[in-house]
Write an enzyme that holds these catalytic residues in place. Structure first.
Site: not given
Length: 311
Positions: A9, A94-95, A119, A203, A252
Site C-alpha cells: 500500500q 504486506s498486501l 482485508r 500491523h 500478518q
C-alpha cells in the site's frame, strides 16, 4: 536465482494500469475480472480517480494487486514467460503477499481481489478513525526504532510495523503514542519522523479484529498449492505448505512486515536478481538491505518487453 516481488500500500496512483489496458487485451481482461469479482468499477477509479476513492484502503489493496497481476499476465501471455519457470521465490510487501500468492497460483485472481477488499474493509473498521496512526522513521534502524517505540508507548500501543530497510522503519499504534514518538526522534538519534497519511494503524495489535475477520475469510477460501515458494512477511523465511501460508496471512495483519530481513534472507538463499512487478517501491528497499543484487522493475508495456528479453 531470481525472486519476483510485489509492492504494498502507498504505491497506488490515479492513472495506474490505464496505459497497459490501452496496449493489451490481456491487461483489460485482468481488470474486468477484478471488477466482476468485486461488483464495482474499480478500474475506473484506478484510471480516472478521484484520488480519495483510490486511497481508501478497501480500494487501494485490490487495485495495487490488480495492477501487478495485469503486468505479470502480459509478461506471461505476450512475453512468453512462465513465472514458475523463471522465479525461484516470490514475496510481497504486506498486501503484496496476496499478490505474490496469486502469482504463484495459490489463489485465483477473483478470490485474491475479494480477500483484499475484505482485508481493507476489516482493517479500516478495526480501529475508529483518529484513534490510531502510523509514522515513517527516516535514518532509523530496527534497534533505534524499537527503543523509540518502547519509550513513546507509555501504556499505549506503539510498535514497529514495517522494517523496510536499514534506513527506514515504520511504527504503528495509538495516535498519541505515535505523536510522542515523532517528538522524541532526535533523542534517539533518528533523522526524522513523518506521520503517514493512512486511515488505520496497520500491523500492530490494534488490528486484532481484522485478523479475526481474515481468519474466517481464509478458512472459507484457503490457499491452494504454490507453484513457487514464498518468503513470508512475518517470518522472513520460506513457506510452501498451504496451511502454514494460511496461518501466516492471519498473523500478518497484526504482525511486523520483516521486509529488510526477507531481502537479506533471499540473498542468502542465493537470489541475485529481484524483479519487481507493478511498482518501483520494494526493489530499492531490497537494494539497500541486501547489497550487491540486481533489481529490475516493470510497470509499463515498454518495461515488460525489456524484462521479457532479459529473462
Amino acid at each position: 536465482m531470481r525472486a519476483f516481488v510485489f509492492p504494498g500500500q502507498g504505491s497506488q496512483k490515479v492513472g495506474m494500469g490505464a496505459e497497459l489496458a490501452q496496449a493489451s487485451a490481456v491487461a483489460r481482461e485482468v481488470f474486468q475480472e477484478v471488477d466482476d469479482a468485486l461488483g464495482q468499477h474499480l478500474f475506473r477509479i484506478m484510471s480516472e480517480g478521484p484520488e480519495d476513492q483510490l486511497t481508501l484502503t478497501e480500494n487501494a489493496q485490490p487495485a495495487i494487486m490488480a495492477n501487478a497481476i495485469a503486468v505479470l499476465r502480459v509478461l506471461e501471455k505476450e512475453g512468453g514467460i512462465s513465472l514458475a519457470d523463471k522465479a525461484d521465490f516470490v514475496a510481497g510487501h504486506s498486501l503484496g503477499e496476496y499478490t505474490a500468492l496469486c502469482a504463484a497460483g495459490a489463489f485465483s485472481l477473483a478470490d485474491t481481489a475479494r480477500l483484499l477488499k475484505l482485508r481493507g474493509q476489516s482493517m479500516q473498521a478495526a480501529v475508529p478513525v483518529g484513534v490510531g496512526a502510523m509514522a515513517a522513521l527516516l535514518g532509523a534502524d530496527i534497534d533505534k526504532a524499537t527503543a523509540l517505540a518502547q519509550a513513546a508507548a507509555e501504556g499505549q500501543v506503539c510498535t514497529v510495523a514495517n522494517d523496510n530497510d536499514p534506513t527506514q522503519v515504520v511504527i504503528s499504534g495509538h495516535k498519541e503514542a505515535i505523536e510522542r514518538a515523532i517528538a522524541l526522534v532526535k533523542d534517539h538519534g533518528i533523522k526524522r519522523g513523518i506521520a503517514l497519511p493512512v486511515s488505520a494503524p496497520f500491523h500492530c495489535p490494534l488490528m486484532q479484529p481484522a485478523a479475526d475477520a481474515m481468519a474466517q475469510a481464509l478458512a472459507a477460501t484457503p490457499p491452494g498449492a504454490l507453484r513457487v515458494a514464498l518468503f513470508a512477511n512475518v517470518t522472513a523465511s520460506v513457506v510452501t505448505d498451504p496451511a502454514e501460508v494460511q496461518r501466516l496471512l492471519v498473523e500478518q495483519v497484526t504482525g511486523r512486515v520483516r521486509w529488510r530481513e526477507s531481502a537479506i534472507a533471499m540473498r542468502e538463499a542465493g537470489v541475485e536478481r529481484f524483479v519487481e512487478i507493478g511498482g518501483k517501491v520494494v526493489g530499492p528497499m531490497i537494494k539497500r538491505s541486501a547489497g550487491e543484487v540486481d533489481v529490475i522493475a516493470a510497470t509499463s508495456m515498454a518495461e515488460i518487453e525489456e524484462l521479457a528479453k532479459s529473462l
